[in-house]
Design a protein around this motif. Sequence first.
Motif, PDB file in Angstrom:
ATOM      1  N   ASN A   1       0.865  -1.184   0.000  1.00  0.00           N
ATOM      2  CA  ASN A   1       0.000   0.000   0.000  1.00  0.00           C
ATOM      3  C   ASN A   1       0.901   1.234   0.000  1.00  0.00           C
ATOM      4  O   ASN A   1       1.154   1.864   1.029  1.00  0.00           O
ATOM      5  CB  ASN A   1      -0.893  -0.030   1.243  1.00  0.00           C
TER       6      ASN A   1
ATOM      7  N   VAL B   1       0.977   4.491  -1.299  1.00  0.00           N
ATOM      8  CA  VAL B   1       0.621   5.867  -0.965  1.00  0.00           C
ATOM      9  C   VAL B   1       0.391   6.024   0.534  1.00  0.00           C
ATOM     10  O   VAL B   1       0.956   6.906   1.188  1.00  0.00           O
ATOM     11  CB  VAL B   1      -0.619   6.321  -1.762  1.00  0.00           C
ATOM     12  N   TRP B   2      -0.437   5.148   1.111  1.00  0.00           N
ATOM     13  CA  TRP B   2      -0.763   5.292   2.526  1.00  0.00           C
ATOM     14  C   TRP B   2       0.436   4.956   3.407  1.00  0.00           C
ATOM     15  O   TRP B   2       0.706   5.647   4.395  1.00  0.00           O
ATOM     16  CB  TRP B   2      -1.957   4.414   2.884  1.00  0.00           C
TER      17      TRP B   2
ATOM     18  N   LEU C   1       2.879   7.789   3.225  1.00  0.00           N
ATOM     19  CA  LEU C   1       2.373   8.957   3.941  1.00  0.00           C
ATOM     20  C   LEU C   1       2.589   8.813   5.446  1.00  0.00           C
ATOM     21  O   LEU C   1       3.018   9.749   6.122  1.00  0.00           O
ATOM     22  CB  LEU C   1       0.888   9.141   3.631  1.00  0.00           C
TER      23      LEU C   1
ATOM     24  N   PRO D   1      -5.894   9.702  -5.736  1.00  0.00           N
ATOM     25  CA  PRO D   1      -5.673   9.164  -4.393  1.00  0.00           C
ATOM     26  C   PRO D   1      -6.022  10.177  -3.304  1.00  0.00           C
ATOM     27  O   PRO D   1      -5.666  11.348  -3.390  1.00  0.00           O
ATOM     28  CB  PRO D   1      -4.166   8.854  -4.395  1.00  0.00           C
TER      29      PRO D   1
ATOM     30  N   ILE E   1      -2.412   3.847  -6.071  1.00  0.00           N
ATOM     31  CA  ILE E   1      -2.065   3.834  -4.650  1.00  0.00           C
ATOM     32  C   ILE E   1      -1.226   2.612  -4.250  1.00  0.00           C
ATOM     33  O   ILE E   1      -0.814   2.505  -3.094  1.00  0.00           O
ATOM     34  CB  ILE E   1      -3.321   3.902  -3.757  1.00  0.00           C
TER      35      ILE E   1
ATOM     36  N   GLN F   1       2.108  -0.173  -4.930  1.00  0.00           N
ATOM     37  CA  GLN F   1       3.423  -0.351  -5.532  1.00  0.00           C
ATOM     38  C   GLN F   1       3.352  -1.440  -6.589  1.00  0.00           C
ATOM     39  O   GLN F   1       2.894  -2.555  -6.319  1.00  0.00           O
ATOM     40  CB  GLN F   1       4.440  -0.728  -4.452  1.00  0.00           C
TER      41      GLN F   1
END
Length: 516
Positions: free
Chosen positions: A172, A174-175, A178, A369, A488, A490
Motif C-alpha cells: 500500500n 501511498v498510505w 504517507l 488518491p 495507490i 506499488q
Amino acid sequence: MKTAPLLALLGGAMMSAYAWSAPEYIADVDIPSFDGTQLDANLFVPETPPPEGGYPTVIFTNSWGLEKHQYHFQAKELAENGYLVLSYSTRGFGFSGGLVDVAGANSIADVGVLIDWLEANYPVGKLGMAGISYGAGISLLSAAQHPRVDAVAAMSGWADVVEALYPNETVNLVWGGLLVGTAFRKEAELTHLWSDLRNGQNMESVIEFAAKRSAVSYVDELNANGTAVLLSNNFADYLFKPNSMTDFYSLLEGPKKLLLNPGTHAITETLTGNYGHIWTTTFRWFDHHLKGADNGIDREPKVDMTVRISNKLEHFEDYPVTQESTTWYLRPRFTMFDNGSMKGSKYSGWSWRNEFHGGADTFAGTGIPLISDALEGFGIPVYTPMLAINGYFAIEYKSPVQWETLKIRGEPQLEMWVKPSKKEVQLNAHLYDVGPLGLGRLITHAPITLHSDQSGQMQKFDLELFTTSYDVPPGHRVVLAIDTQGLIYQKPDNTNYTIEVPYSSSKVSSLTVPHL
C-alpha cells in the motif's frame, strides 16, 4: 407587578447555574510515564460533584500526526455532561516526548500510567477510550491489555496491520509512504521495516512486528475483559479497509456495535461524522456503558450501514447483513475492443482464452488518491469513462442489465483462473455501476499481487473485494474491470508481463455479489 426585575433575577440565577456547571479546563498537564517520558495532556473536570462510584471518564488518543487538541469540542461536550475527560498526545507527537513506535509496548504502557494518574488525582468511575485512526488502534490495544478500560469507541481504526499495509501481498504505497513520512520523531526500526516491506525482504520480521500491533491478536483478552467495543470504518478507507474490521467484529463476544460509512480514512469522522451519526452514537455508547444510562443502544440493531452516494442509513441485526447473493460466471471477449460478459450459468462452450498485458495503467481505478475517496463521503462519486479503458492493458466483463435495484451489501468475491507469464504479477479488480451513457461509478475494488513459481502455468486465485454498500439503479449494469496497476499501490519491478485468462468447462471463473 413589574416583571423586569423578576426576569433579571431569574436570568442571573440561570447564568450562575450555567457558570457553576461549566467544566474546568486545564490546558496543559505534563504526566511522566514509566520511563520518564513526558506526556502532554489536557483535562476537562466537571464542576458538578462526582456521582457515587466516581466520574465516568474518557481518554482521547490522537490520530497519527495530530495531538491533544484534536478532540477539544467533543471532550468539552462530554465534560458538560458530567464526564472527566483527558486528551493526550501519544509519544513522538505534539509536545509529548519519546519516539513513535506504532502502538508498540511503550505506547500501550503509557495508557496504564495515564489511568494511574487519573485515579490518583480524581474520583474515576467507569473508564472509556476513544480515538480516530492511530487513536483507535491504541484504544483497542490498550483495552485488551488494561482491564480497567470498560468501553472503547474506535473510529477508522485497524484490526490487522498486515492487511492495512500489505493487502493481498500488495504494498500500500501511498498510505504507507504517507504514514512513514509524516512521523518525524520515530523509532529507526519503522524506516527499516517499511523498506523491507517495499523490497519484499525479512517478511517474517515485518509480520511479527505487525501482529504485536494488531487488535485481532488480542481479541481473547477483549472478550475476557468484557469490553464494550464500538467500531466505525469507512468504505473508501484504503488504509484501514473495513474487511478486517468486520472480521474482527465477528470475533467479539461482549457488547459491540459496528458503523460502516461512506468516505475515506478518518475524514468522515473528522469532518461530517456521517451527518453527526458517528459522534452521536459514540456519546450514547459511553452514556450507556460508562454512566449506566438506559438509552436503548444495547437493544438496537448492532450494525449501522450507510449506502454509498445516497447516504441512506440502514440498520441490521448483525454482520454479515445478508445471506443472499448472485453469482455471475465470466465469459470471453472475442477481440480486445470488446467486453467479456458475466452470466448466471457456467461457461460450457469451446475452450477459449483472452490476454491482457502489464506495463501501463488504465482509466480503471479509484480516482485521485485520497481526494476522490474523501469526496465520496459528501455523495460525490468517482466516474470512469468505460470506453476509455484500454483493452490491451485491461479486460472488462459486463453483467446483464439490472431491471430492479441491486442492493449490494458486503464483500464481493472473485474466483478467477489466470496464466501469468512472470512469477510476480499484479491485478487490480474494480467493480463499477455503469449506466446507459457508459460512465462507471466505482462500487468497490481490491488489488492482489501473485508471487508464484507457477509462471506460465494455469492457477486460480480467490479475491475478496473491499466491503461496500451500494445500490445499482434499474437499467444499469455491473461491470468488472481488471488491469495491472493502481495509483495507490506499488507495482512489480518488472511490468512487462502477460495475463492469460482461460475459459472452459474445467476452468470456470466467477464473481459472487452479496445483496439484500
